[in-house]
Structures are given as C-alpha cells and as structure tokens.
Design a protein around this motif. Structure first.
Motif, PDB file in Angstrom:
ATOM      1  N   VAL A  33      40.261   4.638 -15.640  1.00  0.00           N
ATOM      2  CA  VAL A  33      40.449   3.668 -14.561  1.00  0.00           C
ATOM      3  C   VAL A  33      41.128   2.410 -15.095  1.00  0.00           C
ATOM      4  O   VAL A  33      42.025   1.844 -14.462  1.00  0.00           O
ATOM      5  CB  VAL A  33      39.106   3.350 -13.883  1.00  0.00           C
ATOM      6  N   ALA A  34      40.729   1.983 -16.287  1.00  0.00           N
ATOM      7  CA  ALA A  34      41.375   0.823 -16.894  1.00  0.00           C
ATOM      8  C   ALA A  34      42.858   1.089 -17.154  1.00  0.00           C
ATOM      9  O   ALA A  34      43.684   0.173 -17.111  1.00  0.00           O
ATOM     10  CB  ALA A  34      40.667   0.454 -18.200  1.00  0.00           C
ATOM     11  N   ALA A  35      43.201   2.364 -17.386  1.00  0.00           N
ATOM     12  CA  ALA A  35      44.594   2.735 -17.631  1.00  0.00           C
ATOM     13  C   ALA A  35      45.383   2.908 -16.345  1.00  0.00           C
ATOM     14  O   ALA A  35      46.610   3.057 -16.390  1.00  0.00           O
ATOM     15  CB  ALA A  35      44.654   4.029 -18.444  1.00  0.00           C
ATOM     16  N   GLY A  36      44.689   2.919 -15.182  1.00  0.00           N
ATOM     17  CA  GLY A  36      45.405   2.979 -13.914  1.00  0.00           C
ATOM     18  C   GLY A  36      44.965   4.053 -12.947  1.00  0.00           C
ATOM     19  O   GLY A  36      45.497   4.131 -11.839  1.00  0.00           O
ATOM     20  N   ALA A  37      44.007   4.896 -13.315  1.00  0.00           N
ATOM     21  CA  ALA A  37      43.521   5.916 -12.386  1.00  0.00           C
ATOM     22  C   ALA A  37      42.797   5.252 -11.223  1.00  0.00           C
ATOM     23  O   ALA A  37      42.070   4.273 -11.403  1.00  0.00           O
ATOM     24  CB  ALA A  37      42.591   6.890 -13.097  1.00  0.00           C
ATOM     25  N   THR A  38      42.962   5.817 -10.022  1.00  0.00           N
ATOM     26  CA  THR A  38      42.346   5.232  -8.831  1.00  0.00           C
ATOM     27  C   THR A  38      41.326   6.154  -8.178  1.00  0.00           C
ATOM     28  O   THR A  38      40.755   5.817  -7.146  1.00  0.00           O
ATOM     29  CB  THR A  38      43.427   4.872  -7.793  1.00  0.00           C
ATOM     30  N   ASP A  39      41.087   7.305  -8.780  1.00  0.00           N
ATOM     31  CA  ASP A  39      40.149   8.281  -8.239  1.00  0.00           C
ATOM     32  C   ASP A  39      39.763   9.219  -9.377  1.00  0.00           C
ATOM     33  O   ASP A  39      40.542   9.392 -10.328  1.00  0.00           O
ATOM     34  CB  ASP A  39      40.809   9.071  -7.095  1.00  0.00           C
ATOM     35  N   LEU A  62      26.972  11.841 -11.832  1.00  0.00           N
ATOM     36  CA  LEU A  62      27.512  10.859 -10.889  1.00  0.00           C
ATOM     37  C   LEU A  62      26.956   9.464 -11.152  1.00  0.00           C
ATOM     38  O   LEU A  62      27.690   8.469 -11.091  1.00  0.00           O
ATOM     39  CB  LEU A  62      27.216  11.291  -9.457  1.00  0.00           C
ATOM     40  N   SER A  63      25.668   9.396 -11.439  1.00  0.00           N
ATOM     41  CA  SER A  63      25.054   8.084 -11.687  1.00  0.00           C
ATOM     42  C   SER A  63      25.652   7.425 -12.918  1.00  0.00           C
ATOM     43  O   SER A  63      25.921   6.211 -12.927  1.00  0.00           O
ATOM     44  CB  SER A  63      23.540   8.234 -11.842  1.00  0.00           C
ATOM     45  N   ALA A  64      25.882   8.214 -13.970  1.00  0.00           N
ATOM     46  CA  ALA A  64      26.461   7.669 -15.204  1.00  0.00           C
ATOM     47  C   ALA A  64      27.872   7.142 -14.952  1.00  0.00           C
ATOM     48  O   ALA A  64      28.232   6.055 -15.412  1.00  0.00           O
ATOM     49  CB  ALA A  64      26.474   8.744 -16.294  1.00  0.00           C
ATOM     50  N   ILE A  65      28.680   7.908 -14.218  1.00  0.00           N
ATOM     51  CA  ILE A  65      30.057   7.487 -13.961  1.00  0.00           C
ATOM     52  C   ILE A  65      30.091   6.275 -13.041  1.00  0.00           C
ATOM     53  O   ILE A  65      30.831   5.308 -13.285  1.00  0.00           O
ATOM     54  CB  ILE A  65      30.865   8.658 -13.365  1.00  0.00           C
ATOM     55  N   ARG A  66      29.279   6.294 -11.995  1.00  0.00           N
ATOM     56  CA  ARG A  66      29.297   5.180 -11.040  1.00  0.00           C
ATOM     57  C   ARG A  66      28.769   3.887 -11.637  1.00  0.00           C
ATOM     58  O   ARG A  66      29.075   2.802 -11.126  1.00  0.00           O
ATOM     59  CB  ARG A  66      28.499   5.569  -9.799  1.00  0.00           C
ATOM     60  N   ALA A  67      28.003   3.996 -12.698  1.00  0.00           N
ATOM     61  CA  ALA A  67      27.543   2.785 -13.384  1.00  0.00           C
ATOM     62  C   ALA A  67      28.683   2.096 -14.122  1.00  0.00           C
ATOM     63  O   ALA A  67      28.576   0.918 -14.474  1.00  0.00           O
ATOM     64  CB  ALA A  67      26.423   3.134 -14.357  1.00  0.00           C
ATOM     65  N   ARG A  68      29.787   2.829 -14.319  1.00  0.00           N
ATOM     66  CA  ARG A  68      30.900   2.284 -15.090  1.00  0.00           C
ATOM     67  C   ARG A  68      32.146   1.990 -14.257  1.00  0.00           C
ATOM     68  O   ARG A  68      32.990   1.197 -14.689  1.00  0.00           O
ATOM     69  CB  ARG A  68      31.282   3.276 -16.206  1.00  0.00           C
ATOM     70  N   VAL A  69      32.298   2.671 -13.105  1.00  0.00           N
ATOM     71  CA  VAL A  69      33.510   2.489 -12.306  1.00  0.00           C
ATOM     72  C   VAL A  69      33.143   2.340 -10.837  1.00  0.00           C
ATOM     73  O   VAL A  69      32.049   2.727 -10.412  1.00  0.00           O
ATOM     74  CB  VAL A  69      34.490   3.682 -12.472  1.00  0.00           C
ATOM     75  N   SER A  70      34.079   1.794 -10.068  1.00  0.00           N
ATOM     76  CA  SER A  70      33.837   1.600  -8.634  1.00  0.00           C
ATOM     77  C   SER A  70      34.784   2.424  -7.769  1.00  0.00           C
ATOM     78  O   SER A  70      34.775   2.289  -6.545  1.00  0.00           O
ATOM     79  CB  SER A  70      33.975   0.115  -8.274  1.00  0.00           C
ATOM     80  N   ASN A 224      41.629  10.989 -21.948  1.00  0.00           N
ATOM     81  CA  ASN A 224      42.175  10.974 -20.593  1.00  0.00           C
ATOM     82  C   ASN A 224      42.990   9.717 -20.310  1.00  0.00           C
ATOM     83  O   ASN A 224      43.988   9.769 -19.590  1.00  0.00           O
ATOM     84  CB  ASN A 224      41.032  11.092 -19.588  1.00  0.00           C
ATOM     85  N   ALA A 225      42.557   8.589 -20.855  1.00  0.00           N
ATOM     86  CA  ALA A 225      43.275   7.337 -20.598  1.00  0.00           C
ATOM     87  C   ALA A 225      44.719   7.420 -21.073  1.00  0.00           C
ATOM     88  O   ALA A 225      45.634   6.885 -20.426  1.00  0.00           O
ATOM     89  CB  ALA A 225      42.560   6.173 -21.284  1.00  0.00           C
ATOM     90  N   GLU A 226      44.942   8.106 -22.190  1.00  0.00           N
ATOM     91  CA  GLU A 226      46.299   8.271 -22.702  1.00  0.00           C
ATOM     92  C   GLU A 226      47.145   9.098 -21.736  1.00  0.00           C
ATOM     93  O   GLU A 226      48.314   8.809 -21.496  1.00  0.00           O
ATOM     94  CB  GLU A 226      46.236   8.951 -24.073  1.00  0.00           C
TER      95      GLU A 226
END
Length: 246
Positions: A33-39, A62-70, A224-226
């Motif tokens: 997400v920091a690299a530009g992913a929106t979903d 899901l809980s782990a991921i949602r704790a880090r991204v919106s 993945n960010a790369e």
C-alpha cells in the motif's frame, strides 16, 4: 486501481517473497500500500501453507492486515481451498469476520451459489473470469452479473508473445460485462504484457507474487512492494503507448 495479490496458492517453495503467515501478509500488505496499491487480494493459509476458507484462519488474517492498512481487503473462494461445493458454502456461512470482497471463479462448480451467498452476507463479489474456460459465457448469462463488484479478467496464457491477444479475446468474450468495472491481469510470463495492456485500455489491474515472481527486468522480486512499484511504472508506460492515439 492497482490491486496487490499478496500470495495466491503459492507456497514456501516459490521463495521468501511469498507471505504465508498472517503477520507476514500484514507486513507485505502495508509495504504494498505504501508503494501505491489501493486494494488487497489475499489467500489465507493454514500453518502448513495450504489455502483455506477456515473462519478462524480468515479472521486472524483479515484482522492482522486491517490493523496495518485501511484499503479494502478481499480473499479467494477458489475450489482448491475447499473442493466440495456444499462444504465451501458452509465454510463461508461460518465466517465470523467478513472480507470487503471475495473472488468467485465463475467456471467452477457452485460459483453462482457462492456468489449469491456472499452477496447475501454483504460481501462484494469479484467475478473471476479465466481465459480458456467457459467462465465468460456463464457470466454474461448470469442474473447475478449486474450485482458483482467487479469482473476479474484473468489471462491464463503465460506466453508473453500471445498473452495480449488472449487478453483481447477474453475482453471481447465478456462484452459489456453487465456494465461492471473490469480488472485485467495476467500471470507469470504474460503478467507484464497484460498489465501494460490494462494501462493502454485504462482498466484496473493487479500485480503481486500470486501472479508473477519476476520484475520486468527478469530479476526475482524481493517483495510485493517491489512488484507494485514496477507495476505502476509499467501501467503508465501502457497509458503513454502511442498506439492509443492511432
């Protein structure tokens, strides 16, 4: 829209870039997400690394991921995670934490029932239409078509010399796609040519280690960010393709 597909059915045998635990998926999602992913699209995994529809594993992931991204987070409902169609429905009914959306492969047995259940639960449906299957024919005739969140036009041709032609054929088969947004993507050798085509056509796309392990340069991606960062560059290159002005 650029979706990141964090892991897919890949395993540890595919390298360290594949996140397999909830914690590593969350880290990878945040970096993407920091690299530009929106979903986000993710395959929750059992401790032994197998795709699963388990409500417990899904909730933790899901809980782990949602704790880090919106951003929205979606999961697979692929038949390989639960081959028995009736059992697949029971698994989904037992989910205690719901994803924002879930992909349904329209060529798989029970796809319409899975999609209908997800819609009843308030979960967005990504209609997965694979090239080389009767998914497009089934979807264009489906009464559920106008209700899906988006269509995933999934090009399974991995030959970089023919994947774009395959993608155009798939889009032609989908026609108006019930007026739903289309996300176009390829895999392995076809991933980057198809992603550039998505840019050329102005369609949403996705990238991540589920679809491709190597960067356009041929080097193995470290994360993945790369892939997301490279995907944004390739997408813009597709948008600037002079053939768009012809």
């Amino acid at each position: 829209m650029v979706q990141v597909c964090l892991n897919g059915p890949r395993t540890a045998a595919d390298g360290t870039a594949v996140p397999l635990t909830p914690e590593s998926m969350a880290d990878s999602a945040a970096d993407a997400v920091a690299a530009g992913a929106t979903d986000i699209h993710v395959h929750p995994k059992t401790p032994c690394g197998r795709d699963t529809l388990s409500p417990r594993v899904l909730a933790v992931t899901l809980s782990a991921i949602r704790a880090r991204v919106s951003v929205p987070v979606g999961v697979t409902t692929g038949a390989w995670a639960e081959p028995d169609a009736a059992a697949r429905l029971e698994r989904i009914r037992s989910w205690t934490v719901l994803p924002d959306h879930a992909s349904v492969n329209w060529h798989e047995p029970g796809a319409e029932e899975v999609a209908a259940l997800l819609l009843d639960l308030g979960v967005g449906v990504e209609a997965g239409i694979w090239s080389g299957t009767d998914g497009a024919q089934r979807f264009t005739a489906s009464p559920l078509g106008p209700k899906v969140l988006r269509v995933l036009a999934e090009v399974t041709d991995t030959d970089p010399s023919s994947a774009v032609a395959c993608a155009r054929g798939l889009l032609s088969d989908l026609g108006a796609a019930h007026g739903r947004p289309v996300l176009l993507h390829g895999e392995d050798g076809g991933a980057w040519p198809v992603l550039r085509l998505a840019g050329e056509l102005g369609l949403a796309t996705r990238v991540g280690v589920e679809d491709v392990l190597r960067l356009p340069t041929g080097r193995l991606a470290r994360a993945n960010a790369e892939l997301v960062a490279a995907g944004l560059v390739e997408y813009e290159a597709g948008r600037r393709d002079p053939r768009r002005d012809c």
